[in-house]
Design a protein around this motif. Structure first.
Motif, PDB file in Angstrom:
ATOM      1  N   THR A  48       5.647   1.626   0.512  1.00  0.00           N
ATOM      2  CA  THR A  48       6.461   1.896   1.661  1.00  0.00           C
ATOM      3  C   THR A  48       7.893   2.069   1.255  1.00  0.00           C
ATOM      4  N   GLN A  61       0.939   4.079   4.322  1.00  0.00           N
ATOM      5  CA  GLN A  61       2.352   4.319   4.064  1.00  0.00           C
ATOM      6  C   GLN A  61       2.824   5.635   4.684  1.00  0.00           C
ATOM      7  N   ARG A 106       4.052  -0.489  10.683  1.00  0.00           N
ATOM      8  CA  ARG A 106       3.547  -0.603   9.320  1.00  0.00           C
ATOM      9  C   ARG A 106       3.321  -2.068   8.959  1.00  0.00           C
TER      10      ARG A 106
END
Length: 513
Positions: free
Chosen positions: A23, A172, A180
């Motif tokens: 990420t 991601q 997320r």
């Protein structure tokens, strides 16, 4: 010494599971709150980050169900081992390869699967891996002899190696910010609970003997689920961006070849060494694997100096806390795998627990492990950076408690289940926050590389856990009366010590934070 699992016990002979993605954050990641995306996330073309709407939940469910099936299949076969041996007249070595073949091909090809996803598209590789895994599961369920079953298990592992590295890369590319963080929490819960739930589900299916099929449902259960996912996945996964410049990075065939050889030379002795009595060829393979890992690092450094694309970017290794997190993750997975191995053997071979009863006992650890993965973010923010170290200390105390509960050949009573609950919670706290931190330190362009790296770290941690801690248990079985209880008592001390060492690593990061 022969492995008791081949004489009626059903513990895992070779560990397994895998995973990672990445990420992007606006600075060094922490555990003090949700990360927010910044910079040029991979949002070009048809792949858009921050996917919203009703299909986001279906997308998450689809890829995590694929992940769960692959992890489940590492462990679900363990409790079916005695029935497989009887039905197929398998030798001890053949049965070992039935259980371990999946792990070997899976571990060897994980990095390759990650890079192929980067080159060919994460959506394409996920669907391809899922199709290979599902077809191989059907073939395993229909196998007529041990040779066929070994071959199909190798193909199953190949399908998993193609599919698993894409999961976190898809997460991601799809979710940002708090969405997320939530997705990663669910992912960690799925990952963490797969091992124990595999033992539980395997025990249920074998005991049920559905339609007189014996061990075959442990493989066939994947087929309808896989077929459904194959219908859903192309409709909900984001399309691959063919214009992504990262696709021009190349495959790095020399690096892949050397790394595959190094991992093979490491995993095969770890998987088969105990059964074969740790022969000389095993030690030679381990020594050669060290040399090849060194050669791999030299090749990758040379490629990076020339402006190429090494399999593991130096940026991944230099990400804040990445190496420390990898050590904590490997430690957590090692003690988890060693615990599953030793306890399953002790409960079934020494205490006479059925496959069903053993599987249901592991469900206590699975539920608490997965529950912690889903809920740790609800704890006070000021606690979060302490959680991994505290979790591993709880695990250390729980291992000591298990050794006391099972001492003298008793079944542990209620104490067994209390210790399993606290153990699952402790390992969950050690794993889930650490894993999330590692993922939130990596830039989006390194998603595939980090995915393969962390998946391999997790897998090797489990292999090492069974090879080292499992061997410790097996080597103490000849000591006097109540030998299995004595062996597990010694092993529980080692498990507690390794967990405490992992806690020291985790808390060392906290002291410098």
């Amino acid at each position: 010494m022969r492995n008791p699992v081949l004489n009626g016990a059903t513990a895992p002979l070779a560990p397994r599971p895998a995973m990672p993605g990445t990420t992007t954050v606006a600075g060094p990641a922490t555990l003090h709150g949700p990360a927010t995306a910044s910079g040029p996330a991979a949002d070009s073309g048809t792949t858009k980050p921050g996917r919203a709407g009703p299909r986001a939940g279906l997308l998450l469910a689809t890829i995590l169900m694929g992940q769960f099936m692959a992890l489940l299949d590492v462990f679900i076969v363990n409790v079916a081992a005695p029935t497989i041996r009887t039905d197929l007249h398998a030798s001890g070595a053949a049965l070992q390869l039935v259980i371990a073949g999946y792990t070997i091909s899976y571990a060897v090809l994980l990095i390759t699967g990650a890079r192929l996803g980067h080159l060919l598209g994460h959506r394409r590789l996920f669907v391809t891996g899922l199709a290979v895994f599902t077809a191989a599961s059907l073939a395993c369920g229909l196998a007529q002899n041990s040779g066929e079953l070994i071959g199909f298990r190798l193909v199953q592992g190949t399908g998993s190696a193609l599919m698993i590295p894409q999961v976190l890369s898809l997460l991601q590319l799809t979710f940002v910010g708090e969405a997320r963080t939530r997705a990663m929490s669910v992912y960690s819960a799925v990952l963490a609970s797969g091992a124990a739930l595999g033992q539980s589900l395997g025990g249920i299916l074998v005991s049920a003997d559905l339609f007189g099929a014996g061990w075959r449902p442990v493989f066939l259960v994947n087929v309808p689920i896989g077929a459904a996912l194959l219908l859903i996945a192309p409709r909900v996964l984001p399309r691959d961006d063919r214009r992504d410049p990262a696709r021009r990075r190349g495959l790095d065939l020399p690096g892949l070849t050397v790394l595959a050889a190094a991992v093979t030379l490491l995993t095969v002795p770890l998987v088969l060494g105990q059964e074969e009595g740790w022969p000389m060829w095993g030690w030679v393979c381990l020594g050669l694997s060290v040399l090849l890992f060194g050669l791999f690092m030299a090749l990758e450094a040379r490629l990076a100096r020339r402006g190429g694309a090494p399999l593991v970017s130096a940026r991944v290794l230099r990400a804040p806390g990445m190496l420390r997190a990898a050590v904590v993750i490997m430690t957590t997975m090692a003690v988890n795998a060693g615990f599953l191995f030793a306890v399953a053997l002790h409960l079934q071979s020494a205490l006479g627990f059925s496959a069903l009863r053993t599987g249901l006992a592991f469900a206590f650890a699975a539920v608490s492990f997965g529950g912690v993965g889903l809920t740790w973010r609800r704890l006070p923010v000021s606690w979060r950076s302490w959680l991994p170290g505290a979790g591993l200390l709880i695990a250390a105390a729980s291992f000591a408690g298990l050794g006391l509960a099972l001492r003298g050949g008793g079944d542990g009573g209620a104490g067994l289940y209390v210790c399993l609950l606290t153990l699952g919670a402790g390992l969950g706290l050690g794993f889930s926050p650490t894993f999330t931190l590692a993922l939130f330190t990596v830039a989006p362009q390194d998603a595939a590389d980090a995915s393969g790296l962390l998946a391999t770290v997790t897998q090797l941690g489990q292999l090492i856990g069974v090879a080292a801690l499992g061997t410790l248990y097996l080597n103490r079985l000849d000591v006097g009366a109540h030998s299995s209880a004595h062996a597990f008592a010694v092993t529980s001390v080692a498990l507690a010590a390794v967990s405490a060492a992992g806690a020291a690593v985790a808390l060392g990061r906290r002291r410098r934070a």
